[in-house]
Write an enzyme that holds these catalytic residues in place. Structure first.
Site, short mmCIF file in Angstrom:
data_model
loop_
_atom_site.label_atom_id
_atom_site.label_comp_id
_atom_site.label_asym_id
_atom_site.label_seq_id
_atom_site.Cartn_x
_atom_site.Cartn_y
_atom_site.Cartn_z
N ARG A 15 0.84 -1.20 0.00
CA ARG A 15 0.00 0.00 0.00
C ARG A 15 0.88 1.26 0.00
O ARG A 15 0.98 1.97 -0.99
CB ARG A 15 -0.95 0.00 1.23
CG ARG A 15 -2.12 0.98 1.10
CD ARG A 15 -1.81 2.45 1.29
NE ARG A 15 -1.38 2.77 2.65
CZ ARG A 15 -1.03 3.99 3.04
NH1 ARG A 15 -1.07 5.00 2.19
NH2 ARG A 15 -0.61 4.21 4.27
N ASP A 16 1.59 1.49 1.09
CA ASP A 16 2.34 2.75 1.23
C ASP A 16 3.50 2.81 0.24
O ASP A 16 3.89 3.90 -0.19
CB ASP A 16 2.85 2.85 2.68
CG ASP A 16 3.06 4.28 3.14
OD1 ASP A 16 2.63 5.21 2.42
OD2 ASP A 16 3.66 4.49 4.20
N HIS A 207 5.17 4.21 13.09
CA HIS A 207 5.40 4.15 11.65
C HIS A 207 6.55 5.12 11.34
O HIS A 207 6.36 6.33 11.35
CB HIS A 207 4.10 4.58 10.95
CG HIS A 207 4.16 4.70 9.46
ND1 HIS A 207 3.54 3.80 8.62
CD2 HIS A 207 4.73 5.62 8.64
CE1 HIS A 207 3.73 4.17 7.35
NE2 HIS A 207 4.45 5.28 7.35
N HIS A 209 9.88 6.58 9.05
CA HIS A 209 10.54 6.72 7.75
C HIS A 209 12.03 6.93 7.99
O HIS A 209 12.41 7.53 9.00
CB HIS A 209 9.97 7.91 6.97
CG HIS A 209 8.66 7.61 6.30
ND1 HIS A 209 8.46 7.70 4.94
CD2 HIS A 209 7.48 7.17 6.81
CE1 HIS A 209 7.22 7.36 4.64
NE2 HIS A 209 6.59 7.04 5.76
N CYS A 240 8.58 10.05 0.42
CA CYS A 240 7.90 11.29 0.67
C CYS A 240 8.27 12.30 -0.39
O CYS A 240 9.41 12.40 -0.79
CB CYS A 240 8.26 11.75 2.08
SG CYS A 240 9.05 13.30 2.24
N ASN A 249 10.12 4.51 3.72
CA ASN A 249 9.69 3.90 4.98
C ASN A 249 10.82 3.06 5.55
O ASN A 249 11.67 2.57 4.83
CB ASN A 249 8.50 2.96 4.70
CG ASN A 249 7.25 3.71 4.30
OD1 ASN A 249 7.22 4.37 3.28
ND2 ASN A 249 6.21 3.62 5.11
#
Lengths: 318, 318
Positions: A15-16, A207, A209, A240, A249
C-alpha cells in the site's frame, strides 16, 4: 535471563510503497507478492487502498487484489480507506481492518488530502460510523505526528488531542506516523510514553521513515517506551514527495534484522522476507533502499579472499 | 533539567573515505576540504595515511597534505600509520597523533593487512616504541571488534585482550571499529560497558559503519554505555569490500543531526559540515550515501505545494 519480548509487525509495502510507483504493477504480481508475505509471519499486512482509482491509479485494482489473495489465518488484512465509499468497497471485500489517515498538522493535511483537519475528521467519523458494528477493526494513522515538513514541530498535546478524538469514537488502534522522517529518538521516547500513559486501551503502532537515517534509532527509543507494534515496508519502499532521492519507509528486513539480533521475537521469518524483498526490483523496475539486500545479514559470512596469498596490501580498512 | 553532554567527533572521510576512491583527488582539493573541516568544530580529523604509496595510491600525497593544511588550534590532527617507516614520515610532519590499525579477528587481519595478528602486533609495538616520548599521542583502531565478515562473532574477551595488550604498551586511546557493519545495539552496549569498566584510563572511541542500517541505533547504545567519542565520515564516505553497493561509514552529518536533536553538544557546526559534504560529489565524481544531503535537516521546512489549490488528491502519505 532476558525475557523474549513479542513484537507485532505490519507490512505496508503493497500500500504505502506501491502507491508511489509510477508504473502499474500487474494485479497477479501484487497477489503473488502478498501471498508470499502472508507466509512470512507478519501480524498484519496493509494490502491496498480503497481510494479513488483516479487519485491513485497504481492501486486501482484494490478489489481484485483483495479477492485474489489467499488469506493466512494468523494475519490481519488491513486496507486504507479515505471515505464512506471506500469503506463500503472494503467491507464488500471482507477486510479484517480499515486504516484511516489524516495529518495532525493543518498544512500537511491540506497538501496530502486537500482538506482541513476538521473536514478530514468529519469524513473519517462517517467512516467509523459506517464500519462500527460490522466486526471490522478500525485503525487511524496520524501523519506528521513527529513533525510537519511545512510547519515544523507538532506539539505533543496536539497529537494527543487527535488521538483522544478518535479514541472517543471507539477506534481500536492508532498509528503515530513519522511521515517525512523528522522524528528523533528523545522525541519519540517522550511522545510514546505520553501516548501510552493516556491511551492504555488503544493498540499503539509506530510508523517510521528513514528519510534522515534515524528509523532504526527511533525504533530503539519506541521500544524503550514500551511500544510493541511497528509498521515497516519491504525493501524500504515508499517515501515522501518532500525529500526526492531520500530513502523511504523503514525497511522491513533492516528492522527485523536488528530486532532479531537484539533478542526480540518479531514473529517474522527474515529469510522469507529477504526472498520477497529480492523480487521487488524486477517488480517495480528500480532498485530499493534496503541495505540488507545488498550487504546480506550479519551472519552471512564471506570466504577469505583468494588475493590474500598473492597481493601485498596495507589498505587498512577500519 | 537535562545536562548537556559534550561529545567528541573524529572526522575520517579524508583517510577512511578517500582511501577507497578509484580516482586520485588533487592534493590542493584535499587540503581545501580539510581546511574547511578544520573550521567545523571537530575534536579530531584523521587527515591521511602514511602507508606505502603503492598500497594506497589515493593517499600517496600524505606529506604534501599534512604540510599544506592550516591547523586549527582546537583540533587534533591524526594520521594512520602502519609501520615504523610510516611513523617516521608522520613524525616529520609534526602530526598530533598516530592511529594504528589491526583486526581482532585473524582472518580479517590476514585479508586486510596480509599478516597474522601477532605479526601486526609486533609491527605496531615497534611503532609505539618509535613514537613514545615524542609527545605525539597514540591511538589504536581495532577492526572487526563487533564481528568479522569471515569468522562471524568475535568474543568480547578477545577484544578486551587486544585492548589490554595495547594499554600495557601505553597507548592513550583505542577505537573499537565495526568494520563491516555487523554491530547491533545490545552487543554494542555490552562491549562498551565492559571496555569502559576494564580500561577507564583509555580514551575509548566507537567507529560504526552503516552497512546494515544500524549505525545510528548503535550510536544510541554506545551513548547509553557512556561513550563520548565517535568516528564519522563526511557524506558517509568509506565502505567495505565485502558489501558492494552498501553504505559506508556512519555519515557525519546524519550523526551530528541526530545527536544535536537529542540534546548533545557535538562541538560540530552542522551547517558548516553540510556545506563541506555538498562539495564531495564534485570532488570524488559520484554520489554519496548521506541522507541529510538529499532530504535536508528536519528543520528545513518546505512551502505548501502550489498544486494544493488546484488538484484533488487522496494520496494519503502516511
Amino acid at each position: 535471563m532476558n525475557q523474549i519480548k513479542r513484537l507485532y509487525l505490519n507490512e505496508v509495502a503493497t500500500r504505502d510503497g506501491f502507491q508511489n510507483e509510477a508504473a502499474f504493477i500487474d494485479t497477479d504480481d501484487k497477489i503473488a507478492l502478498i501471498d508470499a508475505l502472508s507466509a512470512c509471519g507478519y501480524a498484519k499486512i496493509e494490502v491496498t487502498s480503497f481510494t479513488s482509482p483516479k487519485a491513485i491509479p497504481a492501486l486501482r485494482d484494490a478489489e481484485a487484489v483483495m479477492h485474489g489473495i489467499k488469506r493466512s489465518p494468523g494475519v490481519v488484512y488491513t486496507v486504507l480507506v479515505p471515505n464512506v465509499r471506500g469503506a463500503e468497497r472494503a467491507l464488500s471485500c471482507r477486510v479484517d481492518e480499515v486504516n484511516l489517515v489524516m495529518s495532525v498538522s493543518e498544512s500537511h493535511n491540506r497538501a496530502n488530502l486537500r482538506m482541513t483537519r476538521e473536514q478530514s475528521f468529519a469524513q473519517l467519523a462517517d467512516v467509523i460510523d459506517a464500519v462500527r458494528g460490522t466486526g471490522v477493526a478500525i485503525n487511524v494513522s496520524l501523519s506528521t505526528a513527529m513533525g510537519c515538513p511545512m510547519e515544523g514541530d507538532v506539539p505533543i498535546p496536539t497529537v494527543l488531542d487527535w488521538m483522544a478524538r478518535f479514541a472517543q469514537r471507539g477506534v481500536q488502534g492508532v498509528t503515530l506516523c513519522d511521515t517525512t522522517g523528522m522524528a528523533y529518538p528523545n522525541q519519540v521516547r517522550e511522545l510514546c510514553e505520553r501516548a501510552r500513559e493516556q491511551f492504555d486501551a488503544l493498540d499503539l503502532t509506530l510508523h517510521f521513515h528513514n528519510t534522515r537515517g534515524m528509523a532504526l534509532a527511533n525504533t530503539l527509543a519506541a521500544l524503550d517506551a514500551g511500544i510493541v507494534r511497528f509498521d515497516a515496508s519491504l525493501g524500504g519502499l515508499g517515501g515522501c514527495p518532500y525529500a526526492p532521492g531520500a530513502t523511504g519507509n523503514v525497511c522491513t528486513e533492516e528492522l527485523v534484522h536488528m530486532l532479531e539480533l537484539d533478542g526480540y521475537d518479531t514473529g517474522v521469518n527474515l529469510a522469507a522476507v529477504l526472498d520477497a524483498a529480492a523480487r521487488l526490483p524486477a517488480l517495480i523496475g528500480h532498485d530499493v533502499p534496503s541495505q540488507i539486500l545488498k550487504a546480506g545479514r550479519r551472519t552471512d559470512l564471506h570466504p577469505l579472499p583468494q588475493s590474500v596469498r598473492g597481493m601485498p596490501s596495507q589498505r587498512a580498512f577500519s
